[in-house]
Design a protein around this motif. Structure first.
Motif, PDB file in Angstrom:
ATOM      1  N   THR A  70       0.631  -9.448   9.767  1.00  0.00           N
ATOM      2  CA  THR A  70      -0.003  -8.560   8.791  1.00  0.00           C
ATOM      3  C   THR A  70       0.976  -7.480   8.367  1.00  0.00           C
ATOM      4  O   THR A  70       1.629  -6.859   9.214  1.00  0.00           O
ATOM      5  N   TYR A  71       1.043  -7.268   7.057  1.00  0.00           N
ATOM      6  CA  TYR A  71       1.852  -6.201   6.460  1.00  0.00           C
ATOM      7  C   TYR A  71       0.929  -5.299   5.667  1.00  0.00           C
ATOM      8  O   TYR A  71       0.017  -5.783   4.995  1.00  0.00           O
ATOM      9  N   ARG A  72       1.213  -3.978   5.704  1.00  0.00           N
ATOM     10  CA  ARG A  72       0.351  -3.033   4.993  1.00  0.00           C
ATOM     11  C   ARG A  72       1.182  -1.833   4.531  1.00  0.00           C
ATOM     12  O   ARG A  72       2.100  -1.409   5.218  1.00  0.00           O
ATOM     13  N   SER A  73       0.800  -1.299   3.390  1.00  0.00           N
ATOM     14  CA  SER A  73       1.409  -0.074   2.873  1.00  0.00           C
ATOM     15  C   SER A  73       0.318   0.981   2.827  1.00  0.00           C
ATOM     16  O   SER A  73      -0.755   0.745   2.261  1.00  0.00           O
ATOM     17  N   GLY A  74       0.576   2.127   3.416  1.00  0.00           N
ATOM     18  CA  GLY A  74      -0.486   3.119   3.534  1.00  0.00           C
ATOM     19  C   GLY A  74      -0.352   4.361   2.702  1.00  0.00           C
ATOM     20  O   GLY A  74      -1.261   5.164   2.666  1.00  0.00           O
ATOM     21  N   GLU A  75       0.783   4.564   2.024  1.00  0.00           N
ATOM     22  CA  GLU A  75       0.964   5.810   1.293  1.00  0.00           C
ATOM     23  C   GLU A  75       1.539   5.565  -0.090  1.00  0.00           C
ATOM     24  O   GLU A  75       2.102   4.515  -0.362  1.00  0.00           O
ATOM     25  N   GLY A  76       1.400   6.566  -0.926  1.00  0.00           N
ATOM     26  CA  GLY A  76       2.014   6.538  -2.249  1.00  0.00           C
ATOM     27  C   GLY A  76       1.370   5.545  -3.191  1.00  0.00           C
ATOM     28  O   GLY A  76       0.227   5.120  -2.990  1.00  0.00           O
ATOM     29  N   PRO A  77       2.131   5.137  -4.223  1.00  0.00           N
ATOM     30  CA  PRO A  77       1.572   4.258  -5.253  1.00  0.00           C
ATOM     31  C   PRO A  77       1.244   2.860  -4.739  1.00  0.00           C
ATOM     32  O   PRO A  77       0.523   2.114  -5.394  1.00  0.00           O
ATOM     33  N   THR A  78       1.757   2.491  -3.582  1.00  0.00           N
ATOM     34  CA  THR A  78       1.469   1.159  -3.057  1.00  0.00           C
ATOM     35  C   THR A  78       0.409   1.188  -1.957  1.00  0.00           C
ATOM     36  O   THR A  78       0.197   0.183  -1.268  1.00  0.00           O
ATOM     37  N   ALA A  79      -0.281   2.290  -1.773  1.00  0.00           N
ATOM     38  CA  ALA A  79      -1.335   2.388  -0.756  1.00  0.00           C
ATOM     39  C   ALA A  79      -2.358   1.283  -0.979  1.00  0.00           C
ATOM     40  O   ALA A  79      -2.745   1.000  -2.101  1.00  0.00           O
ATOM     41  N   GLY A  80      -2.760   0.663   0.079  1.00  0.00           N
ATOM     42  CA  GLY A  80      -3.753  -0.411  -0.009  1.00  0.00           C
ATOM     43  C   GLY A  80      -3.155  -1.793  -0.139  1.00  0.00           C
ATOM     44  O   GLY A  80      -3.867  -2.780  -0.028  1.00  0.00           O
ATOM     45  N   HIS A  81      -1.836  -1.889  -0.376  1.00  0.00           N
ATOM     46  CA  HIS A  81      -1.211  -3.203  -0.442  1.00  0.00           C
ATOM     47  C   HIS A  81      -1.253  -3.827   0.951  1.00  0.00           C
ATOM     48  O   HIS A  81      -0.866  -3.199   1.932  1.00  0.00           O
ATOM     49  N   GLN A  82      -1.745  -5.055   1.029  1.00  0.00           N
ATOM     50  CA  GLN A  82      -1.794  -5.760   2.304  1.00  0.00           C
ATOM     51  C   GLN A  82      -1.552  -7.244   2.085  1.00  0.00           C
ATOM     52  O   GLN A  82      -2.060  -7.828   1.131  1.00  0.00           O
ATOM     53  N   VAL A  83      -0.767  -7.825   2.983  1.00  0.00           N
ATOM     54  CA  VAL A  83      -0.522  -9.259   2.999  1.00  0.00           C
ATOM     55  C   VAL A  83      -0.755  -9.734   4.421  1.00  0.00           C
ATOM     56  O   VAL A  83      -0.230  -9.148   5.373  1.00  0.00           O
ATOM     57  N   VAL A  84      -1.554 -10.787   4.570  1.00  0.00           N
ATOM     58  CA  VAL A  84      -1.802 -11.396   5.871  1.00  0.00           C
ATOM     59  C   VAL A  84      -1.426 -12.867   5.747  1.00  0.00           C
ATOM     60  O   VAL A  84      -1.927 -13.567   4.861  1.00  0.00           O
ATOM     61  N   ALA A  85      -0.508 -13.320   6.603  1.00  0.00           N
ATOM     62  CA  ALA A  85      -0.059 -14.715   6.560  1.00  0.00           C
ATOM     63  C   ALA A  85      -0.273 -15.369   7.911  1.00  0.00           C
ATOM     64  O   ALA A  85       0.012 -14.775   8.952  1.00  0.00           O
ATOM     65  N   THR A  86      -0.787 -16.593   7.886  1.00  0.00           N
ATOM     66  CA  THR A  86      -0.948 -17.402   9.089  1.00  0.00           C
ATOM     67  C   THR A  86      -0.175 -18.686   8.874  1.00  0.00           C
ATOM     68  O   THR A  86      -0.230 -19.276   7.795  1.00  0.00           O
ATOM     69  N   GLY A  87       0.543 -19.125   9.891  1.00  0.00           N
ATOM     70  CA  GLY A  87       1.301 -20.353   9.749  1.00  0.00           C
ATOM     71  C   GLY A  87       1.867 -20.819  11.057  1.00  0.00           C
ATOM     72  O   GLY A  87       1.708 -20.162  12.090  1.00  0.00           O
ATOM     73  N   SER A  88       2.535 -21.962  10.991  1.00  0.00           N
ATOM     74  CA  SER A  88       3.195 -22.509  12.172  1.00  0.00           C
ATOM     75  C   SER A  88       4.185 -23.577  11.744  1.00  0.00           C
ATOM     76  O   SER A  88       4.134 -24.091  10.623  1.00  0.00           O
ATOM     77  N   GLN A  89       5.070 -23.901  12.654  1.00  0.00           N
ATOM     78  CA  GLN A  89       5.927 -25.055  12.441  1.00  0.00           C
ATOM     79  C   GLN A  89       5.015 -26.272  12.454  1.00  0.00           C
ATOM     80  O   GLN A  89       3.972 -26.270  13.126  1.00  0.00           O
ATOM     81  N   ALA A  90       5.392 -27.297  11.709  1.00  0.00           N
ATOM     82  CA  ALA A  90       4.524 -28.463  11.590  1.00  0.00           C
ATOM     83  C   ALA A  90       5.326 -29.720  11.322  1.00  0.00           C
ATOM     84  O   ALA A  90       6.454 -29.657  10.825  1.00  0.00           O
ATOM     85  N   GLN A  91       4.727 -30.849  11.639  1.00  0.00           N
ATOM     86  CA  GLN A  91       5.244 -32.143  11.198  1.00  0.00           C
ATOM     87  C   GLN A  91       4.521 -32.455   9.902  1.00  0.00           C
ATOM     88  O   GLN A  91       3.284 -32.483   9.878  1.00  0.00           O
ATOM     89  N   VAL A  92       5.270 -32.657   8.842  1.00  0.00           N
ATOM     90  CA  VAL A  92       4.677 -32.908   7.534  1.00  0.00           C
ATOM     91  C   VAL A  92       5.203 -34.238   7.024  1.00  0.00           C
ATOM     92  O   VAL A  92       6.406 -34.416   6.872  1.00  0.00           O
ATOM     93  N   SER A  93       4.282 -35.169   6.736  1.00  0.00           N
ATOM     94  CA  SER A  93       4.702 -36.474   6.253  1.00  0.00           C
ATOM     95  C   SER A  93       4.679 -36.574   4.730  1.00  0.00           C
ATOM     96  O   SER A  93       5.401 -37.373   4.154  1.00  0.00           O
ATOM     97  N   ASP A  94       3.852 -35.757   4.068  1.00  0.00           N
ATOM     98  CA  ASP A  94       3.750 -35.798   2.606  1.00  0.00           C
ATOM     99  C   ASP A  94       3.354 -34.404   2.134  1.00  0.00           C
ATOM    100  O   ASP A  94       2.218 -33.972   2.339  1.00  0.00           O
ATOM    101  N   LEU A  95       4.288 -33.693   1.497  1.00  0.00           N
ATOM    102  CA  LEU A  95       4.055 -32.300   1.097  1.00  0.00           C
ATOM    103  C   LEU A  95       2.845 -32.148   0.185  1.00  0.00           C
ATOM    104  O   LEU A  95       1.954 -31.346   0.442  1.00  0.00           O
TER     105      LEU A  95
END
Length: 178
Positions: A70-95
């Motif tokens: 999780t990333y968050r910005s709490g001050e200034g003109p970017t206050a409230g910006h948030q990015v949450v990413a979930t992922g993992s390494q994987a075996q992928v046979s067909d993108l």
């Protein structure tokens, strides 16, 4: 396609500060994640909660521990910006089939302003799609590359300013090809 999907255009050029140490292999969704992502600070890195884990599918299977950063910005003109990413390494046979399976399972929730729209995933081979959620709920995206599967949610404040491809490259410590 510029302007079709908030948060997935290339209107803002931002400097990605990786802060990652040499112990992380490029192309991996693993620690260490950058301390800063654009104007946001890293708030946490935790194992993905059971209900937030990306499900395995016919064309992809997680091979590593699923993490949520999780990333968050709490001050200034970017206050409230948030990015949450979930992922993992994987075996992928067909993108494309793996991405299609993930977006089909996720569906289109009530009030969503767009269907799943293909977006630039950055360095390839990779595939990505994003969807604008209901007013005030931001944007969500899935991406699949040769050995990673990920899900990203951008707050409504961040979505218009966060380019998906650069976000993915920063999270996986990949360099943009020239």
């Amino acid at each position: 396609m510029a302007g079709v999907l908030t948060g997935c255009t290339f209107t803002v050029e931002a400097d990605v500060t990786t802060g990652a140490e040499a112990t992380k292999a490029p192309g991996s969704f693993a620690e260490p994640f950058p301390e800063k992502l654009f104007t946001m600070d890293r708030v946490s890195v935790v194992p993905a909660a059971e209900g937030e884990a990306i499900p395995d599918g016919t064309h992809h299977k997680a091979t590593g521990k699923q993490l949520t950063v999780t990333y968050r910005s709490g001050e200034g003109p970017t206050a409230g910006h948030q990015v949450v990413a979930t992922g993992s390494q994987a075996q992928v046979s067909d993108l494309k089939a793996a991405l299609d399976s993930l977006t089909e399972k996720a569906g289109k929730p009530a009030g969503a302003r767009t269907d799943w729209v293909p977006v630039n995933p950055g360095v390839g081979p990779a595939a990505a799609a994003c969807q604008n959620l209901a007013e005030g709920e931001g944007t969500r995206c899935y991406w699949v590359d040769a050995d990673t599967v990920g899900y990203l949610h951008m707050s409504k404040e961040a979505a218009p300013y966060i380019p998906f491809d650069k976000t993915r490259l920063a999270l996986e410590d990949l360099k943009k090809s020239k």
